[in-house]
Write a protein that holds these residues in place. Structure first.
Motif, PDB file in Angstrom:
ATOM      1  N   UNK A  90     -27.005 -18.125   1.343  1.00  0.00           N
ATOM      2  CA  UNK A  90     -27.154 -17.075   2.347  1.00  0.00           C
ATOM      3  C   UNK A  90     -28.223 -17.456   3.370  1.00  0.00           C
ATOM      4  N   UNK A  91     -27.810 -17.569   4.607  1.00  0.00           N
ATOM      5  CA  UNK A  91     -28.757 -17.840   5.685  1.00  0.00           C
ATOM      6  C   UNK A  91     -29.387 -16.541   6.171  1.00  0.00           C
ATOM      7  N   UNK A  92     -30.666 -16.566   6.548  1.00  0.00           N
ATOM      8  CA  UNK A  92     -31.246 -15.394   7.204  1.00  0.00           C
ATOM      9  C   UNK A  92     -30.445 -15.059   8.459  1.00  0.00           C
ATOM     10  N   UNK A  93     -30.378 -13.781   8.775  1.00  0.00           N
ATOM     11  CA  UNK A  93     -29.586 -13.330   9.912  1.00  0.00           C
ATOM     12  C   UNK A  93     -29.970 -14.054  11.195  1.00  0.00           C
ATOM     13  N   UNK A  94     -31.250 -14.203  11.456  1.00  0.00           N
ATOM     14  CA  UNK A  94     -31.676 -14.837  12.696  1.00  0.00           C
ATOM     15  C   UNK A  94     -31.320 -16.316  12.732  1.00  0.00           C
ATOM     16  N   UNK A 118     -19.783  -8.081  14.040  1.00  0.00           N
ATOM     17  CA  UNK A 118     -19.488  -8.302  15.456  1.00  0.00           C
ATOM     18  C   UNK A 118     -20.708  -7.986  16.312  1.00  0.00           C
ATOM     19  N   UNK A 119     -21.314  -6.829  16.103  1.00  0.00           N
ATOM     20  CA  UNK A 119     -22.417  -6.409  16.967  1.00  0.00           C
ATOM     21  C   UNK A 119     -23.613  -7.360  16.896  1.00  0.00           C
ATOM     22  N   UNK A 120     -23.890  -7.888  15.716  1.00  0.00           N
ATOM     23  CA  UNK A 120     -25.087  -8.710  15.549  1.00  0.00           C
ATOM     24  C   UNK A 120     -24.855 -10.191  15.811  1.00  0.00           C
ATOM     25  N   UNK A 121     -23.617 -10.658  15.688  1.00  0.00           N
ATOM     26  CA  UNK A 121     -23.355 -12.089  15.851  1.00  0.00           C
ATOM     27  C   UNK A 121     -22.340 -12.395  16.952  1.00  0.00           C
TER      28      UNK A 121
END
Length: 424
Positions: free
Chosen positions: A15-19, A329-332
């Motif tokens: 799991x990669x951090x979101x950022x 969708x909204x975040x990436x």
């Protein structure tokens, strides 16, 4: 043994951090070329070039009021009840230019927006004057009585007040809205240079999916994600191309995805990225040559979001759960589209708000809670929208923000300050 090894590979996810996932996607974004569109079609597009003022704006000194253009020095004695009578030499409506210079003792009837005549340096508003011959407010000949003192420059909008000639007005990457349209029109720009819209192929995966107009069948569900993604893409400035449903067949998926990667700027899929036996998008991305960027993100909902590069084109595979698909969708996807369009600020804005009720989080991933914003007694509150499950659809339409619950937090108390991501 080979089959068992292949299946266990589904669980080998880091799991990669979101950022970090966000950064990897943004590095792959390719901005499209530019094109010119008629001014009437430019709203909602992204500006491709810097726009400078071709002339001062306003282009001439103009009246800010209906009234009389005069010389301010003539009114110096208008105090302690004394009045001044001036001879009206002409009337200047909008679109006309005065032909008679204003000298001491004269005035011109002038309308809002009309050019200030030569010699005048002030405008007295109509309500502060009287025409003795008729006792009314009409000019157009005769005399006008003034009882108030005027200052130089009064009620005059000066040439170049808003913009000087050559001044930068709009920068590349600006979203063109009504205000920008007004400015472009005022500067005489009939064709606007904009970034070409990225063409995005949209697929849903799963043999259980039906179109919206098809009656429900046992074990089937309607495809709500494809229409939602199409609407979201349109909202953020892309050209969505819905290509229907891919059944749970790896060969079909491989063929259709490859075709889409060759024809479109980005391929967006929903579903098939979990770890089940029929999650074909996960299998496709793990294939040799797929150039996987990540196959898990440390966020919920949407942790199974997957991205890969093939042939220089991006494939972004979102969760099949509606809530997770929406958040992913909204975040990436949205900032990725924004970068492809050259937007100056591709990410959604973050605000601070007061949490309206207690919230408990399971797991150690960052949680994005669908919520709505309310103003209460001068403060902004974030109110969770309801059932906080990735499979829930109804809370999507009830939300206008996402509450960010950090990975190291398990409980947030009502009244605490939280970060919210403002949704469009």
């Amino acid at each position: 043994m080979g089959e068992e090894k292949e299946r266990t590979g589904r669980f080998e996810r880091q799991a990669l951090p979101l950022m970090e996932a966000h950064r990897l996607l943004m590095e792959q974004a390719v901005q499209g070329g530019s094109e010119k569109v008629p001014l009437a079609q430019a709203a909602g597009r992204v500006l491709a070039e810097e726009i400078r003022a071709s002339h001062p704006f306003p282009a001439f000194d103009r009246s800010a009021m209906d009234g009389y253009a005069i010389r301010a020095a003539d009114t110096e004695r208008c105090q302690d009840g004394e009045s001044l009578t001036l001879r009206i030499v002409e009337e200047i409506p909008c679109g006309s230019v005065g032909t008679v210079p204003i000298v001491s003792g004269t005035a011109a009837r002038i309308m809002t927006g009309a050019p200030i005549p030569e010699g005048a340096d002030a405008v007295v508003m109509l309500e502060m004057t009287e025409t003795p011959e008729t006792g009314g407010k009409d000019g157009g000949g005769g005399t006008v009585r003034i009882q108030v003192r005027a200052e130089r420059g009064q009620h005059i909008t000066r040439r170049g007040l808003e913009l000087e000639e050559g001044e930068a007005v709009l920068l590349p990457g600006t979203d063109i809205g009504p205000g920008e349209i007004a400015m472009l029109a005022a500067l005489g720009i009939p064709e606007v240079p904009v970034i070409r819209r990225p063409r995005v192929a949209v697929f849903a995966t799963g043999s259980e999916l039906l179109d919206a107009g098809v009656p429900l069948e046992p074990g089937k569900i309607r495809d709500s994600n494809s229409p939602m993604l199409t609407a979201l893409l349109s909202q953020c400035g892309a050209e969505a191309v819905p290509l229907g449903v891919i059944a749970d067949d790896l060969e079909q998926a491989r063929s259709r995805i490859q075709m889409a990667l060759e024809l479109y700027d980005l391929v967006l899929t929903t579903g098939g990225v979990s770890v089940g036996d029929y999650d074909i998008m996960g299998d496709l991305v793990r294939e040799s040559g797929a150039g996987m960027l990540f196959n898990k993100v440390a966020m919920r909902p949407g942790s199974v979001t997957t991205a890969a590069v093939r042939g220089g084109k991006l494939l972004l595979a979102l969760s099949g759960n509606p809530g997770a698909c929406y958040v992913g969708f909204q975040l990436l996807a949205r900032p990725l589209i924004g970068r492809m369009l050259g937007r100056r600020e591709p990410d959604l804005p973050e605000w601070k708000a007061v949490l309206a009720e207690d919230y408990r989080k399971k797991g150690n991933f960052t949680r994005l809670v669908r919520a709505r914003l309310e103003a209460r007694e001068g403060r902004l509150y974030a109110v969770p929208s309801g059932i906080d499950e990735s499979s829930v659809t109804v809370t999507i339409m009830k939300s206008d923000c996402l509450i960010v619950v950090p990975e190291d937090e398990t409980r947030l108390a009502a009244g605490s300050e939280v970060t919210v991501i403002r949704l469009p």
